[in-house]
Design an enzyme around this catalytic site. Sequence first.
Site, PDB file in Angstrom:
ATOM      1  N   ARG A   2     -10.952   8.152  -8.713  1.00  0.00           N
ATOM      2  CA  ARG A   2     -10.587   8.953  -9.885  1.00  0.00           C
ATOM      3  C   ARG A   2     -11.714   8.984 -10.927  1.00  0.00           C
ATOM      4  O   ARG A   2     -11.878   9.982 -11.630  1.00  0.00           O
ATOM      5  CB  ARG A   2      -9.308   8.402 -10.513  1.00  0.00           C
ATOM      6  N   LYS A  11      10.934   7.182  -0.525  1.00  0.00           N
ATOM      7  CA  LYS A  11      12.269   7.693  -0.849  1.00  0.00           C
ATOM      8  C   LYS A  11      12.412   9.189  -0.624  1.00  0.00           C
ATOM      9  O   LYS A  11      11.552   9.963  -1.030  1.00  0.00           O
ATOM     10  CB  LYS A  11      12.547   7.420  -2.322  1.00  0.00           C
ATOM     11  N   GLY A  40      -1.684  10.365  -4.509  1.00  0.00           N
ATOM     12  CA  GLY A  40      -1.077   9.040  -4.383  1.00  0.00           C
ATOM     13  C   GLY A  40      -1.543   8.292  -3.153  1.00  0.00           C
ATOM     14  O   GLY A  40      -2.750   8.214  -2.872  1.00  0.00           O
ATOM     15  N   GLY A  45       2.517  12.541  -8.156  1.00  0.00           N
ATOM     16  CA  GLY A  45       3.678  13.062  -8.880  1.00  0.00           C
ATOM     17  C   GLY A  45       3.420  14.476  -9.380  1.00  0.00           C
ATOM     18  O   GLY A  45       4.274  15.362  -9.284  1.00  0.00           O
TER      19      GLY A  45
HETATM   20  P1  AMP Z   1       5.949   7.422  -1.854  1.00  0.00           P
HETATM   21  O1  AMP Z   1       5.475   6.976  -3.195  1.00  0.00           O
HETATM   22  O2  AMP Z   1       7.386   7.852  -1.838  1.00  0.00           O
HETATM   23  O3  AMP Z   1       5.033   8.432  -1.213  1.00  0.00           O
HETATM   24  O4  AMP Z   1       5.950   6.118  -0.936  1.00  0.00           O
HETATM   25  C1  AMP Z   1       4.790   5.478  -0.521  1.00  0.00           C
HETATM   26  C2  AMP Z   1       5.175   4.163   0.062  1.00  0.00           C
HETATM   27  O5  AMP Z   1       5.996   4.361   1.183  1.00  0.00           O
HETATM   28  C3  AMP Z   1       4.000   3.337   0.539  1.00  0.00           C
HETATM   29  O6  AMP Z   1       3.878   2.237  -0.306  1.00  0.00           O
HETATM   30  C4  AMP Z   1       4.410   2.915   1.952  1.00  0.00           C
HETATM   31  O7  AMP Z   1       4.210   1.552   2.197  1.00  0.00           O
HETATM   32  C5  AMP Z   1       5.899   3.206   1.964  1.00  0.00           C
HETATM   33  N1  AMP Z   1       6.392   3.385   3.327  1.00  0.00           N
HETATM   34  C6  AMP Z   1       5.921   4.173   4.285  1.00  0.00           C
HETATM   35  N2  AMP Z   1       6.615   4.009   5.423  1.00  0.00           N
HETATM   36  C7  AMP Z   1       7.552   3.069   5.186  1.00  0.00           C
HETATM   37  C8  AMP Z   1       8.555   2.466   5.990  1.00  0.00           C
HETATM   38  N3  AMP Z   1       8.734   2.803   7.260  1.00  0.00           N
HETATM   39  N4  AMP Z   1       9.339   1.533   5.409  1.00  0.00           N
HETATM   40  C9  AMP Z   1       9.156   1.197   4.114  1.00  0.00           C
HETATM   41  N5  AMP Z   1       8.228   1.729   3.322  1.00  0.00           N
HETATM   42  C10 AMP Z   1       7.427   2.674   3.844  1.00  0.00           C
END
Ligand code: AMP
Length: 390
Positions: free
Chosen positions: A34, A199, A349, A372
Amino acid sequence: MKTVKDLKIDKKVVLIRCDFNVPIKNKKIMDDTRIVESLETIRYCIKKKAKVVLFSHLGRIKEKKDLAKNTLEPIAKRLSELLNQEVIFINETRGKKLEDAVKNLKEGEVLCVENTRYEDLDGKKESTNDQELGAYWASLGDYFINDAFGTIHRAHASNVGIASHLESAVGFLIEKELKALSSLNRPKKPFVVILGGAKVHDKIGVIEKLVLKADYLLIGGGMAFTFLQSEGYQIGNSLIDYDSLDFCHEILKKYPEKILLPLDFRVSKEFNNKAKSRVVDITEIEDDEMGLDIGPKTIKIYEQYLKDAKTVLWNGPLGVYEFTKYRKSTEEILKYLVDENISTILGGGDTTSAATSLNLKDKVTHASTGGGATLEYLEGKKLPGLEAIK
Ligand code: AMP
């Protein structure tokens, strides 16, 4: 949209909101992407002999003990190295020391103000766009440039606040980010979206929008399990987002051919990099196991869907890529996209961090600096940081 080139900044005091929110451990910068991305605008202003004042937030400040570990001092140091000139660091966000330092700036000099979120300690002034704070910072300069794409979806004193008091424009980084993302309004087809991460909830808006435009949505990461559970699969201890089960079920029913779910996973009984893991089909996850990466069969199938794509958008890692054991799918598919020269936009991200750690960031079409912000843009939401400039 007004850009930095539209402002007559020669010899003026130019305030730039950058995004220096980089990962730091023991005062060491772990990834300076960044900072590097902000150089073009800063260099342009230096060349125009402007007096440059930089603002950024770093981390979150909730209590006094958060202050020291979130100082911008190491960033100012790294910037000095990258710009090959001194960056004056002022360890305060307001007061006489800062005001005098700005007044004493010579043409082409650069000053970095302390973390704007130091102001959050006293009533969250930065994060709630306190009017007095925005007006105060604006009083320090002649023009304002917002180049912090990562916070453009938030109304903070250091972006929206300052912009409402000064003639403002966006910097080169935001210009580049918007150009890349706006190309997705009319993407070259086939358009394939890869969605991973934790999520479903955070991505409902974007799924609803993208499913209309995309030819395929390839789902991975933790969010895949909510989709799978909504179809009645046993997912063991895997991540689940109960509130989104109905959404997943409905959208799968509506677009059964467009949304693809993984067929196999690498699973483990523990969420760490050490415990034993094994690859299983989706019907074989034991109650005490959790899926931490998509499996080899799924990788191959997803690559088949990507093979003819003319545009790929990717948001969210396909496994827990922070653990080397579970980064295989993210790594392999990224390499595949680069090797096959497929036009790819990474939605910020963790996806951009994964590409950086694999040295592939510069090989994709565009790697966003804001996760985001990218999601909110793709959802079609108004971005306060941009609205304030318009
Ligand atoms: P997000 O901010 O929603 O894009 O989530 C990113 C996070 O999702 C990262 O820290 C990953 O470690 C997590 N992630 C990816 N795959 C999995 C999984 N199978 N179980 C739990 N966390 C996960």
